[in-house]
Design a protein around this motif. Structure first.
Motif, PDB file in Angstrom:
ATOM      1  N   ARG A  60      22.284  67.878  91.240  1.00 23.82           N
ATOM      2  CA  ARG A  60      23.156  68.138  92.517  1.00 23.82           C
ATOM      3  C   ARG A  60      24.686  67.794  92.220  1.00 23.82           C
ATOM      4  NH1 ARG A  60      24.014  70.412  98.055  1.00 23.82           N
ATOM      5  NH2 ARG A  60      25.620  69.075  98.816  1.00 23.82           N
ATOM      6  N   TYR A  61      24.169  66.926  91.534  1.00 29.04           N
ATOM      7  CA  TYR A  61      25.921  66.061  91.171  1.00 29.04           C
ATOM      8  C   TYR A  61      26.378  65.665  89.998  1.00 29.04           C
ATOM      9  CZ  TYR A  61      25.683  65.139  96.184  1.00 29.04           C
ATOM     10  OH  TYR A  61      25.072  64.831  97.923  1.00 29.04           O
ATOM     11  N   GLY A  62      24.977  65.865  89.305  1.00 29.74           N
ATOM     12  CA  GLY A  62      25.273  65.535  87.930  1.00 29.74           C
ATOM     13  C   GLY A  62      24.432  64.336  87.001  1.00 29.74           C
ATOM     14  N   ALA A  63      23.800  64.038  86.329  1.00 26.48           N
ATOM     15  CA  ALA A  63      23.089  63.119  85.755  1.00 26.48           C
ATOM     16  C   ALA A  63      24.056  62.338  85.277  1.00 26.48           C
ATOM     17  CB  ALA A  63      22.685  63.499  84.146  1.00 26.48           C
ATOM     18  N   ILE A  64      25.603  62.001  85.033  1.00 30.52           N
ATOM     19  CA  ILE A  64      25.999  61.333  84.697  1.00 30.52           C
ATOM     20  C   ILE A  64      26.261  60.348  85.534  1.00 30.52           C
ATOM     21  CG2 ILE A  64      28.483  60.028  83.791  1.00 30.52           C
ATOM     22  CD1 ILE A  64      26.430  60.529  81.434  1.00 30.52           C
ATOM     23  N   ARG A  65      27.146  60.925  87.077  1.00 29.54           N
ATOM     24  CA  ARG A  65      27.298  60.827  87.842  1.00 29.54           C
ATOM     25  C   ARG A  65      26.100  60.080  88.809  1.00 29.54           C
ATOM     26  NH1 ARG A  65      31.691  59.648  89.151  1.00 29.54           N
ATOM     27  NH2 ARG A  65      32.973  61.582  90.199  1.00 29.54           N
ATOM     28  N   ILE A  66      25.299  60.184  88.994  1.00 30.23           N
ATOM     29  CA  ILE A  66      24.053  59.654  89.200  1.00 30.23           C
ATOM     30  C   ILE A  66      24.017  58.327  88.629  1.00 30.23           C
ATOM     31  CG2 ILE A  66      21.446  59.835  89.230  1.00 30.23           C
ATOM     32  CD1 ILE A  66      22.985  61.225  91.321  1.00 30.23           C
ATOM     33  N   SER A  67      23.983  58.075  87.012  1.00 28.61           N
ATOM     34  CA  SER A  67      23.761  57.414  86.168  1.00 28.61           C
ATOM     35  C   SER A  67      24.740  55.438  86.901  1.00 28.61           C
ATOM     36  CB  SER A  67      23.778  57.361  84.680  1.00 28.61           C
ATOM     37  OG  SER A  67      22.864  58.201  84.662  1.00 28.61           O
ATOM     38  N   GLN A  68      26.393  56.409  87.056  1.00 24.73           N
ATOM     39  CA  GLN A  68      27.213  55.630  87.594  1.00 24.73           C
ATOM     40  C   GLN A  68      26.850  54.720  89.170  1.00 24.73           C
ATOM     41  OE1 GLN A  68      29.513  58.363  87.181  1.00 24.73           O
ATOM     42  NE2 GLN A  68      31.451  57.046  86.233  1.00 24.73           N
ATOM     43  N   VAL A  69      25.884  55.743  90.264  1.00 26.47           N
ATOM     44  CA  VAL A  69      25.641  55.168  91.171  1.00 26.47           C
ATOM     45  C   VAL A  69      24.162  54.355  90.496  1.00 26.47           C
ATOM     46  CG1 VAL A  69      24.827  56.002  93.291  1.00 26.47           C
ATOM     47  CG2 VAL A  69      26.046  57.188  92.159  1.00 26.47           C
ATOM     48  N   CYS A  70      23.414  54.103  89.782  1.00 28.47           N
ATOM     49  CA  CYS A  70      22.321  53.693  89.649  1.00 28.47           C
ATOM     50  C   CYS A  70      23.287  52.171  88.618  1.00 28.47           C
ATOM     51  CB  CYS A  70      21.628  54.322  88.314  1.00 28.47           C
ATOM     52  SG  CYS A  70      20.978  55.374  89.398  1.00 28.47           S
ATOM     53  N   LEU A  71      23.796  52.286  87.929  1.00 27.45           N
ATOM     54  CA  LEU A  71      24.843  50.751  87.650  1.00 27.45           C
ATOM     55  C   LEU A  71      25.501  49.787  88.579  1.00 27.45           C
ATOM     56  CD1 LEU A  71      26.475  52.346  84.709  1.00 27.45           C
ATOM     57  CD2 LEU A  71      24.977  50.296  84.357  1.00 27.45           C
ATOM     58  N   LEU A  72      25.898  50.573  89.764  1.00 27.36           N
ATOM     59  CA  LEU A  72      27.033  50.517  90.891  1.00 27.36           C
ATOM     60  C   LEU A  72      26.070  49.670  91.887  1.00 27.36           C
ATOM     61  CD1 LEU A  72      29.132  52.887  91.470  1.00 27.36           C
ATOM     62  CD2 LEU A  72      30.043  50.953  90.037  1.00 27.36           C
ATOM     63  N   LEU A  73      24.194  50.419  91.738  1.00 28.44           N
ATOM     64  CA  LEU A  73      23.411  49.551  92.371  1.00 28.44           C
ATOM     65  C   LEU A  73      22.539  47.941  91.762  1.00 28.44           C
ATOM     66  CD1 LEU A  73      21.732  53.027  93.624  1.00 28.44           C
ATOM     67  CD2 LEU A  73      22.584  50.969  95.651  1.00 28.44           C
ATOM     68  N   CYS A  74      22.930  48.837  91.060  1.00 24.12           N
ATOM     69  CA  CYS A  74      22.807  46.962  90.193  1.00 24.12           C
ATOM     70  C   CYS A  74      23.211  46.294  90.392  1.00 24.12           C
ATOM     71  CB  CYS A  74      21.803  47.604  88.370  1.00 24.12           C
ATOM     72  SG  CYS A  74      20.247  48.485  88.450  1.00 24.12           S
ATOM     73  N   GLY A  75      24.652  46.781  89.848  1.00 23.91           N
ATOM     74  CA  GLY A  75      25.620  45.601  90.236  1.00 23.91           C
ATOM     75  C   GLY A  75      25.499  44.798  91.849  1.00 23.91           C
ATOM     76  N   LEU A  76      25.655  45.719  92.231  1.00 25.50           N
ATOM     77  CA  LEU A  76      24.694  45.384  93.832  1.00 25.50           C
ATOM     78  C   LEU A  76      23.697  44.255  94.062  1.00 25.50           C
ATOM     79  CD1 LEU A  76      26.428  45.810  96.775  1.00 25.50           C
ATOM     80  CD2 LEU A  76      24.725  47.639  97.544  1.00 25.50           C
ATOM     81  N   GLY A  77      23.273  45.277  93.580  1.00 21.67           N
ATOM     82  CA  GLY A  77      21.571  44.241  93.851  1.00 21.67           C
ATOM     83  C   GLY A  77      22.253  42.479  93.045  1.00 21.67           C
ATOM     84  N   LEU A  78      22.333  41.959  92.093  1.00 21.01           N
ATOM     85  CA  LEU A  78      22.496  41.405  91.285  1.00 21.01           C
ATOM     86  C   LEU A  78      23.844  40.721  92.186  1.00 21.01           C
ATOM     87  CD1 LEU A  78      23.381  42.304  87.716  1.00 21.01           C
ATOM     88  CD2 LEU A  78      21.093  40.946  88.134  1.00 21.01           C
ATOM     89  N   SER A  79      24.817  40.895  92.761  1.00 19.84           N
ATOM     90  CA  SER A  79      25.758  40.321  93.842  1.00 19.84           C
ATOM     91  C   SER A  79      25.139  39.580  95.033  1.00 19.84           C
ATOM     92  CB  SER A  79      26.800  41.478  94.300  1.00 19.84           C
ATOM     93  OG  SER A  79      27.562  41.551  93.406  1.00 19.84           O
ATOM     94  N   ILE A  80      24.219  40.602  95.427  1.00 26.04           N
ATOM     95  CA  ILE A  80      23.157  40.298  96.323  1.00 26.04           C
ATOM     96  C   ILE A  80      22.598  38.633  96.032  1.00 26.04           C
ATOM     97  CG2 ILE A  80      21.200  40.505  98.636  1.00 26.04           C
ATOM     98  CD1 ILE A  80      22.285  43.530  97.972  1.00 26.04           C
ATOM     99  N   ALA A  81      21.379  38.849  95.149  1.00 23.22           N
ATOM    100  CA  ALA A  81      20.947  37.519  94.879  1.00 23.22           C
ATOM    101  C   ALA A  81      21.838  36.425  94.846  1.00 23.22           C
ATOM    102  CB  ALA A  81      20.070  38.027  93.107  1.00 23.22           C
ATOM    103  N   ALA A  82      23.215  36.741  94.110  1.00 21.37           N
ATOM    104  CA  ALA A  82      24.043  35.616  94.485  1.00 21.37           C
ATOM    105  C   ALA A  82      24.732  35.129  95.348  1.00 21.37           C
ATOM    106  CB  ALA A  82      25.278  35.916  93.344  1.00 21.37           C
ATOM    107  N   ALA A  83      23.575  35.473  96.437  1.00 16.10           N
ATOM    108  CA  ALA A  83      24.473  34.862  97.532  1.00 16.10           C
ATOM    109  C   ALA A  83      23.464  33.479  97.857  1.00 16.10           C
ATOM    110  CB  ALA A  83      23.851  35.716  98.810  1.00 16.10           C
ATOM    111  N   GLY A  84      22.278  33.238  97.333  1.00 15.18           N
ATOM    112  CA  GLY A  84      21.569  32.336  97.195  1.00 15.18           C
ATOM    113  C   GLY A  84      20.443  32.374  97.848  1.00 15.18           C
ATOM    114  N   GLN A  85      20.213  32.889  98.730  1.00 18.73           N
ATOM    115  CA  GLN A  85      18.490  32.685  99.944  1.00 18.73           C
ATOM    116  C   GLN A  85      17.787  33.677  99.868  1.00 18.73           C
ATOM    117  OE1 GLN A  85      19.493  31.256 102.876  1.00 18.73           O
ATOM    118  NE2 GLN A  85      21.924  30.801 102.142  1.00 18.73           N
ATOM    119  N   LEU A  86      16.853  32.631 100.110  1.00 17.93           N
ATOM    120  CA  LEU A  86      15.518  33.771  99.164  1.00 17.93           C
ATOM    121  C   LEU A  86      15.302  35.195 100.296  1.00 17.93           C
ATOM    122  CD1 LEU A  86      12.273  30.934  99.599  1.00 17.93           C
ATOM    123  CD2 LEU A  86      13.528  32.286  97.624  1.00 17.93           C
TER     124      LEU A  86
END
Length: 393
Positions: A60-86
């Motif tokens: 529906r959206y294209g493989a590169i667009r989905i890959s971009q979303v994946c990269l942003l989700l990974c960036g979000l996941g790392l940023s959440i971990a940086a919040a410093g709470q278990l």
């Protein structure tokens, strides 16, 4: 190829970053190092779900667009971990898993469209080297970043790298996503469609089910080898770490070698049972390690183990893409990875349970070696049945 390899490497690095930082971060957060096993399990649980849903999103959206979303989700996941709470680690792992799952189906969709059939084994294997490359990047760069910016800063730098890669991917999006179709129905309306598609195709079903143990074997090797070499064989931690690094390097070489073999010498349906057999032999030999074994032999067996148990992915994914109907490689890849990731989630706990009962890690490698021997025999039988029926290569 360069774009898909870079995306695969960055997403892989993101999933390795928190485990690499765990010895520094967890004491400050008040958690034990054992939590990292749960963190990795949550990543792959998230990947199981997102890979299953990814096929329709890619169309529906294209493989590169989905890959971009994946990269942003990974960036979000790392940023959440940086919040410093278990408790943030739970959300972090799920976000990383959601980003990790669709990347391989998306890249498979692109390569299936752009790669000549006689080069599919090598090109898919080359693309899959992004996974161990990501691990190498995390191991080499993240500790240095901790020394400069602290563990929270290291997480944010890794997150920024994911965001930058998403921006860079935009420059090739128009050309590579030209097959996207906005009329494709949303995946949420039928999330189990990829599974039904796979079970409707016997050869694809057999591959998917066998990949469950392939994934389990790979994670059991990389998760427990250092502990096994230090506790049972008696190596120092640094020496065991060097052997693990050599094992990972052999996995990178193996991915390229087996891809070339699949293209030029032995077709994938014949090569995969051979790889399963070599994994079984390696696992059984690993279970037999004693302190009387010379170091050179231990290294050689470990590298053979890595070359096969880490090196199988490209050949497997190329075969899935080759068997999939035109334009549906991403959907079939996402469905088969559901089983692969299930093995990744279930394998290490099973290994740990067997080890706990027997008080020896050797029993875990013995069990998985025996199971992999069974898989080798099944795959060889499936290949023979396909030849008798005249199924295409």
């Amino acid at each position: 190829m360069a774009v898909t390899l870079a995306i695969q490497a960055l997403v892989s690095m993101a999933t390795f970053t928190v485990p690499v930082l765990a010895p520094v971060a967890l004491p400050e957060l008040g958690g034990s190092i054992a939590l990292i096993g749960l963190f990795v399990a949550l990543i792959y649980l998230g990947a199981m779900v997102s890979s299953l849903l990814s096929g329709s999103w890619i169309l529906r959206y294209g493989a590169i667009r989905i890959s971009q979303v994946c990269l942003l989700l990974c960036g979000l996941g790392l940023s959440i971990a940086a919040a410093g709470q278990l408790w943030c680690l739970v959300l972090s792992a799920l976000a990383l898993g959601a980003g990790y799952g669709p990347v391989t189906p998306a890249s498979s969709h692109i390569l299936a469209r752009t790669t000549p059939r006689h080069l599919m084994g090598l090109m898919f294997s080359l693309k899959q080297t992004g996974v161990p490359i990501g691990g190498v990047l995390a191991g080499m760069l993240v500790p240095s970043l901790v020394g400069v910016a602290g563990w929270r800063g290291a997480l944010l730098v890794a997150a920024l790298a994911c965001v930058l890669m998403a921006v860079i991917a935009q420059y090739v999006r128009e050309g590579l996503d030209d097959d996207r179709n906005a009329q494709v129905s949303q995946a949420r309306r039928d999330p189990f469609k990829p599974l039904r598609m796979i079970f409707a195709m016997p050869r694809m079903r057999n591959l998917a089910l066998c990949s469950l143990l392939f994934g389990a074997m790979q994670l059991c090797l990389t998760t427990y080898l250092v502990s096994y070499l230090t506790e049972d064989y008696g190596l120092a931690l640094v020496s065991a770490g060097v052997i693990l690094a050599l094992t990972q390097g052999a996995g990178v070489v193996g991915r390229l070698l087996w891809g070339w073999v699949a293209d030029h010498w032995l077709e994938p349906r014949r090569l995969l049972p051979l790889l399963a057999l070599l994994m079984a032999i390696s696992s059984l030999l690993t279970a037999a390690f004693t302190q009387s074994w010379p170091m050179a032999l231990v290294v050689a067996v470990s590298m053979l183990f890595g070359a096969t148990a880490i090196g199988w992915n490209g050949v497997y994914l190329a075969e899935v893409a080759r068997l999939a109907p035109a334009g549906l490689a991403g959907q079939y890849t996402g469905g088969t990875l559901f089983f692969t990731y299930f093995g990744v989630v279930a394998g290490p706990p099973l290994f740990a349970g067997v080890t706990q009962l027997s008080q020896s890690m050797a029993s875990g490698y013995l069990l998985f070696g025996a199971l992999m021997l069974l898989i080798a025999l099944l795959l060889w039988r499936f290949a023979g049945t396909a030849s008798v029926r005249g199924d295409p290569g």
